[in-house]
Design an enzyme around this catalytic site. Structure first.
Site, PDB file in Angstrom:
ATOM      1  N   ALA A 234     -28.679   2.940  67.254  1.00  0.00           N
ATOM      2  CA  ALA A 234     -28.708   1.471  66.482  1.00  0.00           C
ATOM      3  C   ALA A 234     -28.454   2.089  65.619  1.00  0.00           C
ATOM      4  CB  ALA A 234     -29.367   0.396  67.449  1.00  0.00           C
TER       5      ALA A 234
ATOM      6  N   HIS B  38     -24.572   6.182  61.042  1.00  0.00           N
ATOM      7  CA  HIS B  38     -24.632   7.506  60.471  1.00  0.00           C
ATOM      8  C   HIS B  38     -23.789   7.471  59.118  1.00  0.00           C
ATOM      9  CE1 HIS B  38     -27.289   8.850  63.769  1.00  0.00           C
ATOM     10  NE2 HIS B  38     -26.288   8.228  64.489  1.00  0.00           N
TER      11      HIS B  38
ATOM     12  N   CYS C 299     -40.442 -16.619  78.963  1.00  0.00           N
ATOM     13  CA  CYS C 299     -39.248 -18.065  78.623  1.00  0.00           C
ATOM     14  C   CYS C 299     -38.260 -17.620  80.274  1.00  0.00           C
ATOM     15  CB  CYS C 299     -38.517 -17.171  77.508  1.00  0.00           C
ATOM     16  SG  CYS C 299     -38.008 -15.766  77.886  1.00  0.00           S
TER      17      CYS C 299
END
Lengths: 123, 480, 425
Positions: free
Chosen positions: B46, B49, B443
């Protein structure tokens, strides 16, 4: 012919492995117990083990989908599966009060299935 | 009949779809999974660069540096969180200082702006949890971090708003030339005809190219494993912290995520199976030992999850972005490994040029919608804004995921949005529900119920992700 | 801004009892905040029996136990808001909560009782290698699916960890017609109560593999199987013993973690051993006027002890509101954990004039011991010793210190240890 059975005692946390020696179904001896209550427990476990069954039954048309229920008293252990089958298709409609009998005489034991919570009609 | 068919709904396919949706074209994107961003695009570092790493003169070098420049504006336009936090390549001994020097030179040649050396004091001032023996770092101010699946989803949503059709769970079984002008893409959900086919199939690009009878190359899956820590330890790294790289990989980094966690990884191992995203014991040990070389005190008891991603590494060593010489109209976008994510906007730009060269007439749409529908992130809002939102829609007052503070309003929106979520993982990637420290324990039953209600299906139909990943196997009493 | 004398966060067994107790002690203006649509907490899904033996001297199911307290609470003038999530609390005792009807709630209170309970440890925390398919559930989540929603998460099941919820679910799944292949436990002993091992596993011939663990998860979409192996003395798998077990579901019953994210926001100091707040004898945390009880404080095996502890917190909050602060930290008598003890609650006694009654200590042992000597030592010498039989880490030890024992010694600190007595035989 004698037979040995082992019972893990649940009377206290010690969890004794109590040895019960049987002859043709009669108790000859009870060994390796830690206390008197253990002897009684082992006797009942070997001769006629009983359990409370807890399960759920469907609730019709509510936010709450399942109603928790239990057998009012312990029933013979070997009848637990039979009792599960017998309650399989049960469903209830609120209002239900805690302790209400949901199904009488489960598996022919004379013990009733009762509700373990209250369900108001307006939930 | 489409003008362009795109195979593959990763960041590259979706970026191309979004770029092409600015023109009057009929476009279909086919994807074998149930959602976009289900392959390499969802499981990577993620990192946006800076571009000092790739060999000068390669496509990787060129497209990385150019691609990087698009992110601030693109993320603004598409409402995707992006943090331009910079990166450091850390050197701990003389040899590494040499390598970092080489990287500096390489970066300058590649045109990376703002590169600088940092000394120990400066490094430790910004990164106090870093190993104290660090001696020098290469600082790259243009590096940043992003949520890779959110970015890919945003591209898909926006391209869909602009007319791109999406076909999910449709693995491609054949690509054939049927007339001089046209190609057919055969999928499990039927055939599609188009003038141009763009192969952005990631790990499977080599197989698609082969199916089409186009140029042959090989994609070797290279696995990288990761561990993510609880948000509580988000303070451990401010910037993207690279070790000095080896020949094959940038090494195991310690890095913050745009959502406030810190992760360590990836390692780098060639494997055979392109679907093997399992995490292995040795891999976990490898990345922990790698991570400790940068930040010695890692909170190993507060790991919230591990995952693995596969890099689509080609035997050619560089990106393969070209029109086929053998099959007219077929365009390969293969071997898009790191820095592929960063390069994606520049790749899309390049594809536009290739299409023009290949004879596609492009005409700009005058009704292109640049923004996707507004997205609410309850956890990031102030209480005044929350209050207002709840008044408009009370579902935003009902917190479903406690760890990440995700409301029912956000989950319903994730389902109803363009290309909305259809699975538990789809919800997770769009809202973060289930991504926190309890990993969906609290959840997931609620998310599942909302999905069933919104999609008007039985709860037993709801899947974690692809077909065969149903969460519940039946109603109780059914097995009695 | 809403002003309240006392706010209780959480409407499970701890919050219910704490609120009731505080009310009975004279606190007039109490607000209880619950995130679910009804009171009762985790007890609502614990439909099995075995609750209440200490408090009511009878065996109740979870919902029955909860309903007794809910009924009692409803008779009192205690305000309850349901479907409401607390987002934030501060050390100034300001609370921000949210719900559908009222939006953002800003509450200023004089005292807070934390009763948020705990969450389950997940696969991530264990780093189990392999894929990430559907079919891996924590035992409590599976329990919710079965008992509340009425769905079966699986029908061919392996359970990792012998915590009580896992054992209870082994029985529940078996009775519902699923196959439970085995329970795999890393430790050389069960982490559940003996009665659960007997009535949930032995009754149904479900094997319990001690000193084993799951070393790999197989299956890309839905779980297809797990590899189980024995572990060595360092808890590392012995690969030669690895066995593949096909299954569609893996339940994790590998521990519970007190849920203290809110406590941290209020700058409440936590104890690494319990994972919960450090408290004094009235269950008051390091932030004065903020109290904690139940599983948010430390993980309990019996709800009866939760109730007992919550009553202390309720009374503590009432005392705080009527009599004010205890003495400052300088007067605190720390209760230190020595050999054989995993943790102890409370972690200190505070305000010597307040030690005017008998004081309860809750603790866990580090390992099972057939016979153990509990020693309560201090700078003034040993205050008390007690011989305990059949100590297990899974069963909490509750020891009371009498007023005289503490006052006579007038200690500056206490040190608690558990020594194993004699051989195992």
């Amino acid at each position: 012919m004698t037979e040995e059975k082992f019972v893990t005692c649940i009377v206290c946390p010690k969890g004794c492995r109590i040895k019960v020696i049987l002859d043709e179904g009669d108790i000859l001896d009870i060994l390796n117990y830690g206390c008197k209550r253990g002897v009684e427990y082992a006797r009942e476990e070997v001769m006629a083990p009983k359990r409370i069954l807890t399960t759920t039954v469907a609730v019709q048309g509510q936010n709450i989908q399942m109603l928790p229920v239990k057998t009012e008293d312990a029933i013979p252990k070997e009848l637990l599966k039979v009792a599960m089958h017998e309650t399989k298709d049960l469903s209830v409609e609120p209002p239900i009060k805690i302790g209400d009998v949901i199904w009488p005489n489960i598996a022919g034991t004379g013990v009733n299935i009762i509700a373990t919570r209250t369900l108001d009609a307006n939930v | 009949m489409d003008d362009v068919i795109i195979i593959g709904g990763g960041v590259v396919g979706c970026m191309i779809a979004r770029e092409l949706s600015k023109y009057n074209l009929a476009i279909t994107l086919v994807e074998k999974n149930e959602d976009v961003a289900c392959g390499t695009s969802k499981a990577n570092s993620a990192v946006i660069h800076a571009g000092f790493d790739a060999k000068p003169g390669t496509l990787k070098a060129k497209l990385n540096v150019r691609g990087n420049t698009f992110f601030p504006a693109l993320c603004e336009e598409l409402d995707v969180p992006f943090k331009n936090n910079g990166s450091l390549v850390l050197a701990f001994d003389d040899e590494e200082i040499n390598t970092v020097g080489e990287l500096m030179e390489r970066g300058k040649t590649n045109g990376v702006p703002g590169l600088d050396y940092w000394d120990t004091d400066k490094i430790l001032e910004v990164e106090p949890y870093l190993k104290k023996t660090v001696r020098r770092a290469l600082y790259a101010p243009t590096a940043g971090i992003i949520c890779p699946y959110e970015f890919t989803i945003a591209l898909a949503e926006n391209s869909y708003q602009n007319g791109v059709k999406y076909l999910f769970e449709a693995p491609v079984t054949g690509v054939e030339k049927i007339t001089d002008e046209n190609l057919v893409v055969r999928t499990s959900k039927g055939d599609l005809q188009g003038k141009y086919v763009i192969n952005a199939a990631g790990l499977f690009a080599d197989e698609i190219s082969k199916l089409a009878g186009a140029e042959e190359y090989q994609i070797i899956p290279r696995k990288g494993e990761y561990l993510i820590f609880d948000k509580e330890y988000g303070y451990l790294a401010q910037m993207v912290l690279f070790p000095t790289p080896s020949k094959i990989s940038k090494g195991i980094l310690v890095c913050p995520t745009v959502d406030g966690n810190v992760f360590i990884g990836p390692n780098s191992n060639n494997i055979d199976d392109k679907t093997d995203v399992s995490v292995q014991r040795e891999g976990i040990e490898e990345i922990i030992s790698g991570g400790k070389k940068i930040v010695p005190d890692l909170p190993l008891k507060n790991i919230i999850t591990s995952f693995a991603g596969l890099r689509a590494s080609s035997t050619k060593g560089d990106f393969i972005i070209e029109a086929s010489q053998k099959v007219k109209g077929f365009i390969n976008v293969g071997g898009i490994e790191s820095p592929g994510f960063t390069s994606s906007p520049a790749i899309a730009e390049m594809i536009v040029e290739i299409l023009i060269n290949e004879g596609l007439k492009l005409e700009k749409k005058n009704n292109f919608i640049p923004h996707r529908p507004r997205k609410y992130r309850f956890r990031e809002m102030d209480n005044e804004a929350r209050e207002k939102l709840i008044k408009q829609n009370p579902d935003f007052g009902h917190v479903i995921c406690r760890c990440e503070t995700v409301t029912k309003g956000e989950i319903v929106d994730a389902i109803r949005r363009p290309l909305g979520a259809r699975s538990i993982d789809g919800i997770k990637r769009r809202t973060r529900a289930g991504m926190g420290r309890c990993q969906g324990g609290f959840c997931s039953p609620k998310v599942l119920a909302i999905l069933a209600e919104e999609l008007k299906v039985k709860p037993t139909v709801i899947r974690k992700a692809n077909g065969g990943s149903e969460v519940l196997l039946g109603k109780i009493k059914e097995y009695l | 801004m809403i002003y309240k004398e006392l706010v209780v966060i959480g409407g499970g067994p701890a919050g219910l009892s704490a609120a009731i107790q505080a009310y009975e002690e004279g606190v007039q203006d109490i607000l209880l905040i619950e995130r679910d649509f009804e009171l009762g907490g985790i007890l609502k899904q614990c439909i099995h029996n075995g609750f209440g033996l200490h408090i009511f001297q009878e065996e109740l199911t979870g919902p029955e136990y909860a309903e007794r307290f809910i009924k009692e609470l409803k008779k009192m003038n205690i305000e309850v808001i349901l479907d409401t999530m607390v987002l934030e609390i501060t050390n100034e005792k300001k609370i921000i909560a949210v719900n559908k009807e009222l939006g953002i709630l800003n509450i200023q209170t004089q005292a807070i009782i934390l009763a948020m309970g705990c969450r389950e440890r997940t696969r991530g925390a264990l780093n189990i290698p392999g894929f990430r398919p559907a079919g891996i559930f924590t035992a409590g989540t599976a329990q919710r699916f079965v008992n509340i929603e009425g769905y079966m998460p699986g029908k061919d099941i392996v359970i990792l960890g012998s915590g009580d919820i896992g054992l209870i679910m082994a029985r529940r799944f078996t009775l519902e017609g699923a196959k439970v292949r085995c329970v795999v436990e890393l430790m050389p002993y069960s982490n559940g109560l003996t009665r659960n091992v007997v009535q949930c596993l032995e009754d149904y011939d479900i094997p319990l593999y001690l000193r084993h663990t799951v070393i790999e998860i197989h299956g890309k979409d839905r779980l297809e199987g797990v590899t189980v192996a024995e572990v060595d003395d360092n808890n590392l798998p012995i690969l030669a013993t690895a066995t593949y077990i096909p299954c569609d579901t893996l339940l994790l019953s590998v521990g519970l973690i007190p849920e203290n994210e809110l406590s941290k926001l209020a700058e409440v100091k936590l104890d690494d051993r319990t994972g919960g707040p450090i408290v004094n004898q009235r269950m008051e945390t390091s932030t004065q006027g903020i109290f904690a009880c139940g599983n948010v404080l430390h993980v309990h095996d019996l709800v009866d002890f939760v109730t007992q502890e919550a009553r202390l917190a309720g009374k503590g909050a009432a005392d705080y509101l009527s009599k004010g602060k205890v003495d400052n930290y300088a007067d605190a008598i720390p209760v230190r954990v020595l050999k054989g003890v995993r943790y102890i609650v409370p972690q200190y006694f505070q305000g010597k004039e307040m030690l005017n009654g008998r004081q309860e200590l809750f603790m866990r042992s580090v390992k099972p011991m057939d016979k153990a000597k509990l020693i309560i030592d201090s700078d003034k010498g040993v205050i008390k010793t007690k011989t305990l039989n059949y100590v297990k880490p899974s069963e909490m030890i509750n020891v009371a210190l009498q007023k005289e024992e503490l006052c006579q010694a007038n200690p500056n600190y206490l040190e608690i240890s558990l020594q194993e007595v004699g051989d195992r035989s």
